[in-house]
Design a protein around this motif. Structure first.
Motif, PDB file in Angstrom:
ATOM      1  N   TRP A 357     -51.170  84.906  32.475  1.00  0.00           N
ATOM      2  CA  TRP A 357     -50.031  84.547  33.260  1.00  0.00           C
ATOM      3  C   TRP A 357     -48.865  85.154  32.574  1.00  0.00           C
ATOM      4  O   TRP A 357     -48.726  84.930  31.519  1.00  0.00           O
ATOM      5  CB  TRP A 357     -50.093  83.266  33.661  1.00  0.00           C
ATOM      6  CG  TRP A 357     -51.470  82.579  34.381  1.00  0.00           C
ATOM      7  CD1 TRP A 357     -52.525  83.392  34.740  1.00  0.00           C
ATOM      8  CD2 TRP A 357     -51.784  81.239  34.726  1.00  0.00           C
ATOM      9  NE1 TRP A 357     -53.404  82.332  35.593  1.00  0.00           N
ATOM     10  CE2 TRP A 357     -52.976  81.117  35.388  1.00  0.00           C
ATOM     11  CE3 TRP A 357     -50.999  80.063  34.520  1.00  0.00           C
ATOM     12  CZ2 TRP A 357     -53.329  79.918  35.889  1.00  0.00           C
ATOM     13  CZ3 TRP A 357     -51.607  78.918  35.021  1.00  0.00           C
ATOM     14  CH2 TRP A 357     -52.746  78.697  35.541  1.00  0.00           C
ATOM     15  N   GLU A 359     -45.147  83.693  32.332  1.00  0.00           N
ATOM     16  CA  GLU A 359     -44.301  82.736  32.427  1.00  0.00           C
ATOM     17  C   GLU A 359     -43.033  82.949  31.918  1.00  0.00           C
ATOM     18  O   GLU A 359     -42.674  83.370  30.924  1.00  0.00           O
ATOM     19  CB  GLU A 359     -45.005  81.496  31.451  1.00  0.00           C
ATOM     20  CG  GLU A 359     -44.648  80.142  31.556  1.00  0.00           C
ATOM     21  CD  GLU A 359     -45.470  79.211  30.956  1.00  0.00           C
ATOM     22  OE1 GLU A 359     -44.600  78.171  30.404  1.00  0.00           O
ATOM     23  OE2 GLU A 359     -46.561  79.286  30.904  1.00  0.00           O
ATOM     24  N   VAL A 395     -45.483  82.361  36.750  1.00  0.00           N
ATOM     25  CA  VAL A 395     -45.106  80.975  36.610  1.00  0.00           C
ATOM     26  C   VAL A 395     -43.639  80.913  36.528  1.00  0.00           C
ATOM     27  O   VAL A 395     -43.029  81.332  35.434  1.00  0.00           O
ATOM     28  CB  VAL A 395     -45.812  80.266  35.465  1.00  0.00           C
ATOM     29  CG1 VAL A 395     -45.478  78.604  35.239  1.00  0.00           C
ATOM     30  CG2 VAL A 395     -47.247  80.415  35.374  1.00  0.00           C
ATOM     31  N   ASN A 398     -42.306  75.024  33.878  1.00  0.00           N
ATOM     32  CA  ASN A 398     -43.372  74.485  33.246  1.00  0.00           C
ATOM     33  C   ASN A 398     -43.003  73.068  33.243  1.00  0.00           C
ATOM     34  O   ASN A 398     -41.718  72.663  32.841  1.00  0.00           O
ATOM     35  CB  ASN A 398     -43.574  75.185  31.936  1.00  0.00           C
ATOM     36  CG  ASN A 398     -44.559  74.325  31.188  1.00  0.00           C
ATOM     37  OD1 ASN A 398     -46.077  74.361  31.515  1.00  0.00           O
ATOM     38  ND2 ASN A 398     -44.216  73.356  30.325  1.00  0.00           N
ATOM     39  N   ASP A 436     -45.727  74.734  36.818  1.00  0.00           N
ATOM     40  CA  ASP A 436     -47.005  74.351  36.448  1.00  0.00           C
ATOM     41  C   ASP A 436     -47.153  73.124  35.704  1.00  0.00           C
ATOM     42  O   ASP A 436     -46.332  72.603  34.762  1.00  0.00           O
ATOM     43  CB  ASP A 436     -47.439  75.521  35.257  1.00  0.00           C
ATOM     44  CG  ASP A 436     -48.781  75.457  34.717  1.00  0.00           C
ATOM     45  OD1 ASP A 436     -49.665  75.425  35.708  1.00  0.00           O
ATOM     46  OD2 ASP A 436     -49.009  75.491  33.493  1.00  0.00           O
ATOM     47  N   SER A 443     -46.501  76.644  45.913  1.00  0.00           N
ATOM     48  CA  SER A 443     -47.344  77.483  44.763  1.00  0.00           C
ATOM     49  C   SER A 443     -48.592  78.012  45.604  1.00  0.00           C
ATOM     50  O   SER A 443     -49.062  77.439  46.642  1.00  0.00           O
ATOM     51  CB  SER A 443     -47.799  76.283  43.964  1.00  0.00           C
ATOM     52  OG  SER A 443     -46.748  76.197  42.838  1.00  0.00           O
TER      53      SER A 443
END
Length: 578
Positions: A357, A359, A395, A398, A436, A443
């Motif tokens: 992923w 991010e 992403v 977070n 996330d 999402s």
């Protein structure tokens, strides 16, 4: 594993290789400018004689830099000399990463500047170049400003909790590249399993307009397809049918095609770039994740991307040590946490079959005036990584870092949805995760974080999770947070348990920390982790997980490996319980 034809040991970017290049890594003159007098005193014209030496590409805070100073210095200067024998071609200066605001001069003349700590940038330097000796000077400004993208770098006076010391200045490869005035500046390739096509988007120099761009593809030495297009503007874009049968990319069979791009005028080749692509189309159906229409269960590890002696800067050997451990243990992916790796890492993940992923490193304070600055950096990061077949998701945030009131604050929710939509606009083929861990807005995957320690507690927390989401639109992500922000609800997304475990072995808070109680030796660790994995698997709602974490990082001692990559948990032991 078999390398692509575009891979050359030492070259920073196997996805975009030309043979005529020169590294500028190594010793540079270096100084701190704590009084910020360098511009006024024109250090770019007359560099001070009393300086330090720094080992580029390592930030001054790291051991490998040779400086090893973890205190805060906001302004730093670099100087490097190099020789030029001809000005016939265009010379390009590449800087893979520099944190945070970078200004470049060559021979006392301004070349350009760049803002952002996690994306590559480059400049044509012919206007400032001279035959013979050339002096390159770079000034970098960085600070602890919590509004800028900073990931795991502390914004407080000292490191704390899961945040570490800073990474300032140049911390990626620096190199020169000589090209014809008609040249390919960048290329994006995205292969579609469904459409059976390779989508190509290029950026060329203005002198290339009116010439031809040709793409040649081969698989294991056998020609696959060729296409020639006339270059009508600076952003040629086209699609090519992939010759059947298609050789698909997966973690088990990471097949890669070789690519050759050339710019031609008649029979004359003006530019040639070696690259590659892989066919990997993520999708979802019936709350499951699919790659190339085959269901996959994600077995990921969280990785902070800090390396022995180099901190955020890893070497090829560093990357291979980690990838080899993960693959041997039976993991099929890695979640690089709050950082963006150098291009070489993503090539190795493509080559060896490790999903990842991408991010966006978080800010830690919301400021709506930073919207355009953050968005511009996000766009560049996506564009520079869109071509990697191992990449399956983006992403945006977070755990609500940088948007701490996203549960109720409409302006912060809008920032989250804005970054989601930007990612989908640039790359509609991959999943995008808005926040996330919890408090999602829009999402493509619902992800939850939970560090409860026992199997029983985890089973109790997520009992009837999918039913609650389906009937009410929301549910607890953990004891303290909801899955969705106010005004948003579940839309049938696959659910991934994207952080858990974080187990330390026989440690104390004085020496380091992990989540919950430390395990009693390796056997205690394995028993605890196995119970948590069993809870996730037995629940039936989840389509994958991500274990915290690959290695210890400074005060966090909850890794499967130590920070210097000594094995704490043998990969064979992990493979038996995954």
């Amino acid at each position: 594993m078999n390398d692509t034809k575009s891979y050359r040991p030492g070259h920073p970017n196997p996805r975009f290789f030309r043979p005529d290049w020169q590294t500028l890594n190594g010793a540079w003159d270096f100084l701190f400018d704590d009084a910020d007098i360098g511009i006024a005193k024109k250090f770019y014209e007359s560099f001070p004689t009393s300086t330090l030496l720094i080992n580029v590409p390592y930030a001054y805070e790291s051991d490998k830099s040779g400086i090893i100073d973890k205190s805060e210095h906001n302004v730093m200067w670099y100087r490097k000399s190099f020789e030029c024998l001809t000005k016939q071609n265009i010379l390009i200066l590449h800087i893979e990463r520099s944190d945070y605001h970078t200004i470049v001069w060559l021979n006392g003349m301004l070349v350009g500047e760049h803002t952002g700590g996690y994306d590559e940038f480059s400049f044509e330097v012919n206007a400032q170049l001279r035959i013979g000796n050339n002096e390159l000077v770079i000034r970098v400004f960085d600070s602890k400003d919590p509004r800028q993208l900073r990931g795991k770098q502390t914004w407080k006076e000292k490191p704390f909790e899961c945040f570490y010391h800073g990474t300032s200045g140049i911390y990626g490869d620096v190199w020169l590249e000589s090209v014809n005035p008609s040249y390919l500046k960048s290329i994006e390739t995205r292969a579609s399993f469904t459409d059976q096509k390779l989508f190509v988007k290029g950026l060329v120099s203005q002198q290339s307009i009116g010439k031809n761009l040709t793409i040649h593809a081969s698989f294991k030495g056998t020609p696959s397809f060729t296409k020639k297009v006339a270059i009508a503007n600076e952003e040629p874009s086209f699609a090519v049918d992939i010759t059947l049968p298609m050789h698909l990319w997966s973690p088990e069979t990471p097949h890669l095609y070789d690519l050759v791009f050339t710019i031609e005028e008649g029979d004359k080749e003006l530019d040639c770039v070696l690259s590659y692509f892989g066919i990997n189309s993520p999708s979802k159906r019936n709350q499951k994740i699919l790659l190339n229409d085959e269901t996959i269960y994600l077995k990921f590890v969280l990785d902070q991307g800090y390396f022995p002696g180099g901190d955020l800067t890893g070497t090829c050997d560093d990357f291979m040590t980690d990838i080899s451990y993960l693959k041997t243990a039976g993991f099929n992916g890695v979640r690089k946490h709050e950082k963006v790796e150098g291009s070489l890492f993503y090539y190795l993940a493509d080559r060896d079959g490790l999903l990842n992923w991408l991010e966006l490193p978080s800010p830690h304070k919301f400021d709506p005036s930073m919207r355009d600055v953050i968005t511009a950096q996000w766009r560049r990061i996506i564009a520079q990584h869109i071509s990697h077949p191992s990449l399956m998701a983006y992403v945006c945030y977070n755990e609500s870092w940088g948007v701490h009131d996203i549960k109720t604050a409409v302006e912060q929710q809008l920032m989250s949805t804005h970054l989601y939509q930007e990612a989908k606009r640039l790359d509609p083929s991959r999943f995008v995760i808005s926040n996330d861990g919890w408090e999602h807005t829009i999402s493509d995957l619902l992800t939850v974080h939970n560090y409860q320690e026992s199997k029983q507690d985890l089973l109790a927390t997520y009992q009837d999770l999918r039913h609650r989401l389906t009937t009410t639109g929301n549910a607890k992500a953990n004891a303290n947070r909801m899955c969705y922000a106010d005004g948003f609800k579940y839309r049938g997304e696959p659910i991934v348990f994207s952080e858990f475990a974080g187990i330390a072995i026989d440690t104390s808070t004085d020496e380091g920390w992990g989540y919950g109680k430390p395990a009693n030796g390796v056997s205690g660790f394995m028993k605890k982790l196995q119970g948590q994995i069993e809870a996730i698997n037995e629940n039936g709602s989840f389509v994958g997980y991500c274990i915290t974490q690959l290695s210890d990082v400074y005060q966090e001692t909850n890794g499967l490996l130590t920070q210097d990559r000594k094995i704490k948990i043998k990969p064979e032991q992990l493979k038996r319980i995954l």
